[in-house]
Design a protein around this motif. Structure first.
Motif, short mmCIF file in Angstrom:
data_model
loop_
_atom_site.label_atom_id
_atom_site.label_comp_id
_atom_site.label_asym_id
_atom_site.label_seq_id
_atom_site.Cartn_x
_atom_site.Cartn_y
_atom_site.Cartn_z
N GLU A 11 -40.59 49.67 44.01
CA GLU A 11 -41.19 50.96 43.67
C GLU A 11 -41.15 51.19 42.17
OE1 GLU A 11 -42.84 54.79 43.91
OE2 GLU A 11 -42.67 53.31 45.51
N VAL A 12 -40.04 50.83 41.54
CA VAL A 12 -39.88 51.11 40.10
C VAL A 12 -40.40 49.97 39.24
CG1 VAL A 12 -38.24 51.66 38.27
CG2 VAL A 12 -37.90 52.59 40.57
N PHE A 13 -40.08 48.73 39.59
CA PHE A 13 -40.36 47.60 38.70
C PHE A 13 -41.38 46.60 39.24
CE2 PHE A 13 -35.88 48.85 37.87
CZ PHE A 13 -36.01 49.25 36.54
N GLY A 14 -41.81 46.75 40.49
CA GLY A 14 -42.68 45.75 41.10
C GLY A 14 -44.05 45.65 40.43
N LEU A 15 -44.38 44.45 39.99
CA LEU A 15 -45.65 44.17 39.32
C LEU A 15 -46.36 43.07 40.10
CD1 LEU A 15 -47.42 44.48 36.63
CD2 LEU A 15 -46.10 42.53 35.79
N GLU A 16 -47.63 43.28 40.38
CA GLU A 16 -48.40 42.27 41.11
C GLU A 16 -49.74 42.07 40.42
OE1 GLU A 16 -48.52 41.76 45.68
OE2 GLU A 16 -50.38 42.79 45.18
N SER A 28 -46.20 37.98 42.03
CA SER A 28 -45.45 39.23 42.15
C SER A 28 -44.10 39.04 41.47
CB SER A 28 -45.26 39.61 43.62
OG SER A 28 -44.47 40.78 43.74
N SER A 29 -43.69 39.99 40.65
CA SER A 29 -42.44 39.85 39.92
C SER A 29 -41.95 41.22 39.47
CB SER A 29 -42.61 38.93 38.71
OG SER A 29 -43.51 39.52 37.79
N TYR A 30 -40.72 41.24 38.97
CA TYR A 30 -40.17 42.46 38.37
C TYR A 30 -40.35 42.46 36.86
CZ TYR A 30 -37.66 42.55 42.86
OH TYR A 30 -37.34 42.53 44.20
N LEU A 31 -40.53 41.28 36.28
CA LEU A 31 -40.66 41.13 34.84
C LEU A 31 -41.98 40.45 34.52
CD1 LEU A 31 -37.13 39.56 34.08
CD2 LEU A 31 -37.67 41.97 34.36
N TYR A 32 -42.52 40.76 33.35
CA TYR A 32 -43.72 40.07 32.88
C TYR A 32 -43.31 39.24 31.67
CZ TYR A 32 -48.60 39.26 31.75
OH TYR A 32 -49.82 38.66 31.51
N ILE A 71 -41.46 45.88 32.48
CA ILE A 71 -40.46 45.14 31.72
C ILE A 71 -41.10 43.88 31.16
CG2 ILE A 71 -38.19 44.08 31.70
CD1 ILE A 71 -37.47 45.57 34.20
N LEU A 72 -41.09 43.75 29.86
CA LEU A 72 -41.61 42.56 29.20
C LEU A 72 -40.44 41.66 28.83
CD1 LEU A 72 -44.02 41.00 27.95
CD2 LEU A 72 -43.58 42.28 25.83
N SER A 73 -40.42 40.45 29.38
CA SER A 73 -39.38 39.47 29.08
C SER A 73 -39.88 38.52 28.01
CB SER A 73 -39.02 38.69 30.36
OG SER A 73 -38.16 37.62 30.07
N LEU A 74 -39.16 38.46 26.90
CA LEU A 74 -39.54 37.58 25.79
C LEU A 74 -38.68 36.32 25.82
CD1 LEU A 74 -39.96 40.12 22.83
CD2 LEU A 74 -41.72 39.17 24.32
N VAL A 75 -39.35 35.17 25.85
CA VAL A 75 -38.65 33.88 25.85
C VAL A 75 -38.77 33.28 24.46
CG1 VAL A 75 -38.53 31.58 26.87
CG2 VAL A 75 -39.18 33.54 28.29
N LEU A 79 -32.09 39.38 18.72
CA LEU A 79 -33.38 38.96 19.27
C LEU A 79 -33.74 39.86 20.46
CD1 LEU A 79 -32.31 36.40 17.76
CD2 LEU A 79 -33.44 35.04 19.53
N PRO A 80 -34.87 40.57 20.42
CA PRO A 80 -35.30 41.33 21.60
C PRO A 80 -35.64 40.37 22.74
CG PRO A 80 -36.49 42.03 19.61
CD PRO A 80 -35.78 40.76 19.27
N THR A 81 -35.00 40.55 23.88
CA THR A 81 -35.26 39.68 25.03
C THR A 81 -35.92 40.42 26.19
OG1 THR A 81 -33.02 40.04 25.89
CG2 THR A 81 -33.35 38.15 24.45
N LEU A 82 -35.63 41.70 26.33
CA LEU A 82 -36.27 42.52 27.36
C LEU A 82 -36.72 43.83 26.72
CD1 LEU A 82 -33.77 42.06 30.34
CD2 LEU A 82 -36.08 41.15 30.22
N ILE A 83 -38.00 44.16 26.88
CA ILE A 83 -38.56 45.38 26.32
C ILE A 83 -39.05 46.25 27.47
CG2 ILE A 83 -40.29 46.36 24.76
CD1 ILE A 83 -40.28 43.78 23.21
#
Length: 386
Positions: free
Chosen positions: A166-171, A191-195, A251-255, A349-353
């Motif tokens: 509900e809060v983080f689900g991205l499809e 489908s994921s919680y992070l992009y 949530i943007l995950s930076l690698v 280092l920003p890892t999660l935005i």
């Protein structure tokens, strides 16, 4: 069917919760290595879309074995301690949640003293919350949540949506399309919680671009080596990414390609951050995909990493200040420029935005101040002079 986790109408109204958020440090005794977990807890607490839903949920909205530690109960108990704490110098222990996590993995992971990755940790906790919801629906409430159940649950959808989705689900759906004949390839659903975005790709642009533009480019790419199966044309196939379900919090995950990049690389990433993002200007969208929000997401904070240590930085709407969270240490930063200067000096280092739906995030006046600060970030020449 409406999700039981959906915010009530009263929660959408400007209220004291948006203005009087308790901010507390979290304990990390020598050798405990809680920092990776502490920043995840701080992120969950500072995101109103998650905090309100968890605090307002009924006790029977999840399932767990009575004789085993429960991540849901441990997290909710910790949030209740946040909510009732009146002393700003109070620090809270994350031990109960850590013990519950370790129990899920039979003490093979998350043991006291072991260091973990914050990105993997947030995905793990959300996966456990999802699995707890599924086992309840399938009448498996007497079974303890194990890592095997969590892995199996990852392949099963939830209807209505669980708290995590509900809060983080991205499809989204990736579709190959020929720009010459218009033929479409077989769609691929994700489908994921992070992009996830790779910093090496963000840094390849010959000209400075903002995060909005970079993410849009990543969502539509030309595939010069692919040939259209219908018309045999080359250099005409593109990949398009369609958003089919939008989250309350993006949530943007930076690698990063290296754990020790130069300051120039860190500055480029920080300077890309914008106060707001629009999903319909990044992804291809249909009306239904953004029906739960207005499609506008406001920058709310980040998790950063440096030298085997994690810290967090979040916008506090009531104070209209940035709050730096480093285990027991809680410090206010005057504005975004001073916050980025601090991150640069510490080589963080920003890892999660985190971008939260503007409907959820904060009062309008607070959002205007946030936009003013982020848009007013000093130029690189000022940063280089630090």
């Amino acid at each position: 069917m409406e999700s039981p986790w959906a915010a009530s109408s009263s929660e959408r109204e400007p209220n004291a919760d948006r203005l009087q958020l308790n901010v507390r440090g979290l304990e990390n005794e020598h050798g405990a290595n809680h920092c990776f977990l502490n920043v995840v807890i701080q992120a969950f607490w500072n995101l109103r879309s998650f905090r309100r839903r968890l605090l307002d949920a009924e006790a029977d909205d999840h399932s767990h074995a009575r004789d085993s530690g429960c991540c849901y109960c441990a997290l909710k108990s910790l949030f209740q301690e946040y909510a009732v704490s009146t002393n700003s110098t109070d620090t809270l222990p994350p031990d109960c949640l850590r013990e519950a996590l370790s129990g899920v993995y039979d003490e093979r992971r998350f043991k006291l003293g072991d260091m973990e990755d914050a990105t993997e940790t947030i995905e793990t906790i959300l996966g456990i919350l999802h699995a707890s919801n599924l086992t309840e629906a399938e009448n498996l409430g007497a079974s303890p949540i194990s890592h095997h159940i969590v892995e199996q649950a990852g392949d099963v959808g939830c209807h209505p949506l669980c708290l995590a989705h509900e809060v983080f689900g991205l499809e989204y759906v990736d579709v190959l399309r020929c720009t010459f004949c218009g033929a479409n390839g077989e769609p691929s659903v994700s489908s994921s919680y992070l992009y996830t975005a790779y910093v090496s790709e963000l840094l390849q642009s010959p000209q400075p671009k903002n995060l909005h533009e970079m993410l849009k480019e990543l969502c539509q790419q030309s595939l010069p080596t692919r040939k259209c199966l219908e018309c045999n044309s080359r250099k005409t196939v593109v990949s398009e990414r369609w958003l089919t379900r939008s989250p309350c919090t993006f949530i943007l995950s930076l690698v990063w390609p290296s754990s020790t990049p130069g300051k120039d690389a860190i500055w480029v990433v920080l300077s890309m951050i914008q106060p707001q993002l629009r999903m319909d200007q990044i992804f291809h969208t249909e009306t239904s995909a953004s029906s739960k929000t207005d499609g506008v997401y406001s920058f709310h904070g980040m998790i950063c990493y440096c030298g085997m240590h994690y810290v967090a930085l979040f916008w506090c709407p009531g104070r209209r200040r940035w709050v730096f969270l480093d285990d027991t240490c809680v410090q206010e930063k005057e504005d975004w420029t001073s916050a980025t200067r601090f991150l640069m000096s510490g080589h963080y280092l920003p890892t999660l935005i985190f971008y939260e739906s503007s409907e959820e995030a904060a009062l309008a006046e607070s959002l205007e101040e946030l936009k003013r600060q982020v848009n007013g970030l000093e130029e690189q020449s000022s940063c280089a002079a630090m």
